[in-house]
Design a protein around this motif. Structure first.
Motif, mmCIF file in Angstrom:
data_model
loop_
_atom_site.group_PDB
_atom_site.id
_atom_site.type_symbol
_atom_site.label_atom_id
_atom_site.label_comp_id
_atom_site.label_asym_id
_atom_site.label_seq_id
_atom_site.Cartn_x
_atom_site.Cartn_y
_atom_site.Cartn_z
ATOM 1 N N PRO A 154 6.539 -3.853 -3.282
ATOM 2 C CA PRO A 154 7.279 -4.990 -3.824
ATOM 3 C C PRO A 154 8.473 -5.387 -3.003
ATOM 4 O O PRO A 154 8.991 -6.476 -3.124
ATOM 5 N N ALA A 162 -2.114 -1.212 -11.831
ATOM 6 C CA ALA A 162 -2.952 -2.394 -12.031
ATOM 7 C C ALA A 162 -3.604 -2.805 -10.717
ATOM 8 O O ALA A 162 -4.800 -3.159 -10.672
ATOM 9 N N GLY A 163 -2.814 -2.751 -9.645
ATOM 10 C CA GLY A 163 -3.388 -3.096 -8.353
ATOM 11 C C GLY A 163 -4.491 -2.136 -7.946
ATOM 12 O O GLY A 163 -5.552 -2.538 -7.427
ATOM 13 N N ALA A 188 -3.727 -8.003 -3.150
ATOM 14 C CA ALA A 188 -2.940 -7.896 -4.377
ATOM 15 C C ALA A 188 -2.451 -6.481 -4.586
ATOM 16 O O ALA A 188 -1.314 -6.232 -4.983
ATOM 17 N N GLY A 189 -3.356 -5.501 -4.291
ATOM 18 C CA GLY A 189 -2.958 -4.118 -4.461
ATOM 19 C C GLY A 189 -1.867 -3.725 -3.500
ATOM 20 O O GLY A 189 -0.902 -3.058 -3.861
ATOM 21 N N ALA A 196 1.408 -5.233 -4.602
ATOM 22 C CA ALA A 196 1.971 -4.535 -5.754
ATOM 23 C C ALA A 196 2.567 -3.212 -5.364
ATOM 24 O O ALA A 196 3.572 -2.764 -5.913
ATOM 25 N N GLN A 252 13.620 0.679 -12.068
ATOM 26 C CA GLN A 252 12.457 -0.147 -11.738
ATOM 27 C C GLN A 252 11.187 0.673 -11.536
ATOM 28 O O GLN A 252 10.118 0.098 -11.324
ATOM 29 N N MET A 312 8.036 -0.136 -13.795
ATOM 30 C CA MET A 312 7.390 -1.397 -13.456
ATOM 31 C C MET A 312 6.600 -1.270 -12.163
ATOM 32 O O MET A 312 5.483 -1.789 -12.047
ATOM 33 N N ILE A 313 7.180 -0.552 -11.186
ATOM 34 C CA ILE A 313 6.473 -0.366 -9.922
ATOM 35 C C ILE A 313 5.174 0.420 -10.150
ATOM 36 O O ILE A 313 4.116 0.075 -9.603
ATOM 37 N N ALA A 334 3.459 0.605 -12.929
ATOM 38 C CA ALA A 334 2.509 -0.230 -13.662
ATOM 39 C C ALA A 334 1.794 -1.206 -12.743
ATOM 40 O O ALA A 334 0.561 -1.362 -12.790
ATOM 41 N N PHE A 335 2.577 -1.859 -11.872
ATOM 42 C CA PHE A 335 1.960 -2.801 -10.941
ATOM 43 C C PHE A 335 1.037 -2.081 -9.949
ATOM 44 O O PHE A 335 -0.027 -2.581 -9.590
ATOM 45 N N ALA A 336 1.470 -0.894 -9.524
ATOM 46 C CA ALA A 336 0.637 -0.135 -8.590
ATOM 47 C C ALA A 336 -0.674 0.281 -9.258
ATOM 48 O O ALA A 336 -1.758 0.199 -8.656
#
Length: 536
Positions: free
Chosen positions: A24, A511-512, A17-18, A21, A501, A504-505, A507-509
């Motif tokens: 992407p 979180a991952g 998942a990490g 993320a 973007q 968002m990238i 944030a996802f990174a």
């Protein structure tokens, strides 16, 4: 110890998942393109070779062999003999033919299909002959006959019924105001050239010779006459209700059949003859030859290509039906459109031919219309109304009797082509200074382009013809301007937000990364607990 496996699996999932993320833009490939097979390795090619000027057909207006009639000529059914078809054909309304005729008349001094000088535009119809129906009002001229010259003259017997229906769509002019049907260019003149017939067969002494003829494989059609309800010697069974020709639902008027008149060579001779007839500015060919693509071009096809090219250079627009599918004329529905399964001539020679696909009443391409990169435009080709081809008839036809004896609607790309030929006649009358290339370009550029890259596809070509636009539009090339380029029109939706973007990238990174850290922590805690001494 029992939690060891689940913990490791959880860690692997979290790591995946990490990584996903953090990356992407990375996606798995869904499919690989199918490579084309070169012609020398058994593949097929879509484009014909260059014209071979040395293969120009010999000038002739005579049959290639002795043919005798073995099937009775088309005739009206006794039932409903007095039926009048008052309604306007849907194709006529769809194309706004009468509005186009008014525009042509206003520009040329009161005619639809005549120059301002009063001279009619001549359209050569290479087909099964044309019966001098009363609705032609004497505007049918004898041309040549490659089947058998019988009264009333060369090309003026239509034993099959096909050519009269084709010519009617081009030039018929009913005088009865209660009849809605009209030809597209009702003041033009038809030059009839009978090149083929499924009712005439080679004489017995010529049968052996016909087996050695050098023609492309002609198995790409149903047997001649299968759609007509008649067998050799069974002319009395060939009924017309209320009148039409046979085999309209088959792959069309195919060439080179062993038991019928008409070959690719005589088709080439017919084109060469038509190109030399004084005044001819349009040639309509609603017969063709469909064969399996095999990466080669035969000598008869080379002669046909040379004849078509010569007509084009003589300032003649050649219009040809795109062809109908059949049991042995396979639809070109393969993955690579440039590697067709079937080749149809003369549409294959797209540089010098305006080939026409058929649409139905939905506006979509008809299921029997052959696809291909050589398709130029499209026109109505189903539920046709035209002239009754039976001798001495003054009626119309909208049905044909097929092999099962049941009347069926007239359809085929054979009848889409004359709609285009009629429009070409109107354009040539209004714009007499345009050469063949410019006329073809005007027909293509004013068509209703499909939603495809470049405004063209392999189903309807540049789209369904638009007669009104063809007579009124300003074509950039004719004005010395650059050709119009297809653009994406704006919709009513608000513009898409093309924001940054990066947040968002990140944030996802983050979180991952947090999930990965959590997984590592859980793994460490589990390991420490596992190694701690058991209490006593």
């Amino acid at each position: 110890m029992h939690a060891k496996g689940p913990a490791r699996r959880l860690t692997a999932v979290l790591l995946a998942a990490g990584i996903g993320a953090l990356s992407p833009g990375v996606t798995a490939p869904l499919a690989l393109a199918q490579p084309s097979i070169p012609a020398d390795e058994g593949g097929h090619y879509a484009e014909p070779p260059s014209v071979d000027g040395g293969m120009f057909p010999a000038a002739s207006d005579q049959p290639d062999k002795n043919y005798v009639q073995e099937i009775g000529c088309v005739r009206r059914a006794e039932l409903d003999d007095n039926v009048v078809l008052p309604n306007k054909p849907w194709g006529q309304q769809y194309l706004r033919i009468e509005e186009a005729q008014k525009l042509a008349r206003s520009a040329t001094g009161g005619y639809a299909g005549k120059y301002s000088s009063g001279e009619p535009v001549k359209v050569a119809v290479i087909d099964t002959g044309v019966t001098p129906h009363p609705f032609f009002q004497g505007r049918v001229e004898a041309g040549a006959d490659y089947v058998k010259n019988v009264p009333p003259g060369p090309g003026l017997e239509d034993c099959d019924g096909h050519g009269t229906e084709v010519a009617g769509i081009i030039a018929a002019n009913p005088t009865n105001p209660e009849i809605g049907f009209t030809g597209v260019a009702p003041d033009s003149t038809i030059v009839s050239i009978r090149q083929s017939s499924q009712n005439y067969k080679p004489a017995q002494e010529d049968t052996a010779q016909s087996n050695d003829a050098e023609d492309p494989p002609a198995g790409d059609s149903e047997k001649p006459g299968d759609g007509g309800g008649g067998q050799p010697g069974g002319g009395a069974d060939r009924l017309i209700a209320p009148g039409t020709g046979p085999a309209q639902d088959s792959p069309g008027r195919q060439q080179g059949e062993a038991d019928a008149a008409g070959t690719v060579d005589t088709l080439a001779q017919a084109v060469a003859f038509a190109a030399k007839v004084s005044g001819v500015k349009v040639i309509n060919i609603s017969i063709n030859n469909c064969r399996a693509a095999n990466g080669i071009i035969t000598d008869p096809e080379k002669r046909l290509q040379a004849a078509v090219s010569d007509a084009y250079l003589r300032d003649i627009v050649v219009v040809a039906a795109a062809g109908n599918t059949g049991d042995t004329c396979k639809q070109n529905n393969q993955l690579d459109p440039k590697v067709p399964q079937s080749i149809v001539t003369p549409p294959w020679f797209a540089d010098h031919v305006l080939s026409v696909a058929a649409i139905d009443q939905t506006g979509g391409v008809a299921d029997f219309s052959v696809h291909g990169p050589w398709v130029s435009v499209a026109a109505p080709g189903t539920d046709i109304i035209s002239l009754d081809p039976a001798k001495d008839s003054d009626k119309l036809a909208n049905r044909t009797v097929e092999g099962n004896g049941e009347p069926t609607p007239i359809q085929g790309t054979s009848f889409a082509a004359p709609y285009v030929s009629g429009v070409v006649a109107l354009v040539r009358a209004k714009f007499p200074d345009l050469n063949a290339e410019a006329v073809i370009n005007r027909i293509k550029s004013t068509a209703q382009h499909p939603a495809a890259p470049g405004g063209r596809d392999n189903f309807v070509g540049h789209g369904v013809i638009n007669p009104v636009a063809a007579l009124t539009a300003t074509v950039p090339e004719e004005e010395g301007m650059a050709a119009a380029q297809p653009v994406q029109l704006p919709s009513d939706l608000p513009p898409t937000h093309e924001g940054d973007q990066t947040p968002m990238i990140v944030a996802f990174a983050g979180a991952g990364g947090g999930l990965v850290a959590l997984g590592i922590t859980l793994f460490v805690i589990h390991t420490i607990r596992r190694n701690r001494p058991e209490p006593t």
